[in-house]
Write an enzyme that holds these catalytic residues in place. Structure first.
Site, PDB file in Angstrom:
ATOM      1  N   ASN A 104       0.861  -1.189   0.000  1.00  0.00           N
ATOM      2  CA  ASN A 104       0.000   0.000   0.000  1.00  0.00           C
ATOM      3  C   ASN A 104       0.893   1.233   0.000  1.00  0.00           C
ATOM      4  OD1 ASN A 104      -1.766   2.067   0.526  1.00  0.00           O
ATOM      5  ND2 ASN A 104      -2.381   1.346   2.553  1.00  0.00           N
ATOM      6  N   TRP A 105       0.929   1.910  -1.122  1.00  0.00           N
ATOM      7  CA  TRP A 105       1.838   3.055  -1.255  1.00  0.00           C
ATOM      8  C   TRP A 105       1.282   4.311  -0.583  1.00  0.00           C
ATOM      9  CZ3 TRP A 105       3.680   2.744  -7.130  1.00  0.00           C
ATOM     10  CH2 TRP A 105       4.344   1.525  -7.318  1.00  0.00           C
ATOM     11  N   HIS A 132      -9.678   1.078   5.088  1.00  0.00           N
ATOM     12  CA  HIS A 132      -8.364   1.193   5.726  1.00  0.00           C
ATOM     13  C   HIS A 132      -8.495   2.070   6.975  1.00  0.00           C
ATOM     14  CE1 HIS A 132      -4.194   2.276   6.484  1.00  0.00           C
ATOM     15  NE2 HIS A 132      -3.873   1.194   5.791  1.00  0.00           N
ATOM     16  N   GLU A 187      -6.783   4.361   8.126  1.00  0.00           N
ATOM     17  CA  GLU A 187      -6.582   5.801   7.910  1.00  0.00           C
ATOM     18  C   GLU A 187      -7.838   6.437   7.321  1.00  0.00           C
ATOM     19  OE1 GLU A 187      -2.909   5.328   5.760  1.00  0.00           O
ATOM     20  OE2 GLU A 187      -1.965   4.678   7.631  1.00  0.00           O
ATOM     21  N   GLU A 222      -5.070  -5.071  10.487  1.00  0.00           N
ATOM     22  CA  GLU A 222      -4.023  -4.084  10.722  1.00  0.00           C
ATOM     23  C   GLU A 222      -4.293  -3.373  12.038  1.00  0.00           C
ATOM     24  OE1 GLU A 222      -2.164  -2.764   6.749  1.00  0.00           O
ATOM     25  OE2 GLU A 222      -4.000  -1.609   6.974  1.00  0.00           O
ATOM     26  N   SER A 275       3.632  -2.232  10.176  1.00  0.00           N
ATOM     27  CA  SER A 275       5.088  -2.269  10.331  1.00  0.00           C
ATOM     28  C   SER A 275       5.707  -3.608   9.935  1.00  0.00           C
ATOM     29  CB  SER A 275       5.496  -1.897  11.773  1.00  0.00           C
ATOM     30  OG  SER A 275       5.067  -0.589  12.081  1.00  0.00           O
ATOM     31  N   GLY A 287       3.002  -1.217   4.244  1.00  0.00           N
ATOM     32  CA  GLY A 287       2.997   0.211   3.958  1.00  0.00           C
ATOM     33  C   GLY A 287       4.404   0.691   3.645  1.00  0.00           C
ATOM     34  N   GLY A 288       5.056   1.287   4.643  1.00  0.00           N
ATOM     35  CA  GLY A 288       6.367   1.913   4.443  1.00  0.00           C
ATOM     36  C   GLY A 288       7.373   1.055   3.685  1.00  0.00           C
TER      37      GLY A 288
END
Ligand code: 13P
Length: 252
Positions: free
Chosen positions: A11-12, A97, A99, A169, A214, A235-236
């Site tokens: 997921n960018w 998601h 967020e 998540e 993470s 993600g990151g």
């Protein structure tokens, strides 16, 4: 041996220009050339979906959207529909998601509408669920995640359920460098699996439940070895071809 093929998706989030997205997709494609036995997807921001899909055409790497609106078209300024995502080359889409829930008012009800819209369009919805730190500390993890799963998937037929993915998540593990301990992840994944069995019978055993929060090359092997963890939503670490590819390889 699990009946489910592992699935790793990147997921960018709100990163990458079109040029950067192309570059990252090219690098991921090159690093994962010939890798088999695992389903792989990248999920760029809307503006890059078409360009990234172009770069990944005729590869095994799928492209997804980060959200969608439940209507196909209309006066909904700022929104993007399932058919538009399909048209841009997407085959899957994130829904709910944390967020989106935290900053943009996504609810279980809107997530459910989006899951149904995705299915109606032929996109595979990845329903994201997870508790906040306060909910975990309050001993409410399974209640919260259970509600998110049941309400997000409400009204689906077993056949439709078979086209859904779940991503667990924990909110406190996203972007924090804190990962759920393997036993914490397994506990929630197993609980989600039993809800899926209630909802869909045998179909549940084929539904991938990804872990996110993470995930990095060093913690991926332990998480991906858990019986009910069928992959990772990254993600990151998905913003670098080397770390994303290392996580994909850990899934084989
Ligand atoms: P991080 O891997 O950066 O914690 O993000 C997880 C996530 O939210 C993927 O959807």
């Amino acid at each position: 041996m699990s009946p489910r093929r592992k699935f790793v998706a990147g997921n960018w989030k709100m990163h990458t220009t079109i040029a950067e997205g192309r570059e990252l997709a090219r690098a991921i494609r090159a690093q994962l050339e010939g890798v088999e036995g695992v389903r792989i997807a990248v999920i760029p921001p809307f503006t890059s979906v078409a360009a990234v899909a172009e770069v990944l055409r005729s590869s095994r790497i799928e492209v997804g959207g980060q959200d969608l609106h439940w209507e196909e078209k209309g006066a909904f300024t700022g929104e993007v529909s399932g058919p538009m995502l399909r048209d841009a080359g997407a085959s899957l889409v994130l829904v709910g998601h944390s967020e989106r829930r935290q900053y943009f008012g996504e609810t279980d009800e809107s997530a459910n509408r989006k899951v149904r819209a995705a299915l109606a369009t032929g996109l595979s919805p990845v329903l994201c669920v997870g508790e906040t730190l306060a909910e975990r500390d309050g001993g409410r993890t399974l209640e919260v995640v259970g509600r998110q799963v049941r309400e997000g998937l409400a009204g689906l037929t077993p056949d439709e359920l078979g086209r859904v993915c779940i991503a667990y998540e924990p909110v406190w593990a996203i972007g924090t460098g804190r990962t759920a301990a393997p036993e914490q992840a397994q506990e929630v994944h197993a609980a989600v699996r039993s809800i899926l069995r209630e909802l869909g019978g045998n179909v549940a055993d084929a539904i991938p439940i990804l872990y996110g929060g993470s995930v990095k090359p060093d913690n991926a092997p332990a998480l991906l070895a858990l019986p009910d963890v069928d992959g990772a939503l990254v993600g990151g670490a998905s913003l670098k071809a080397s770390s994303f590819s290392a996580i994909v390889r850990a899934a084989i």
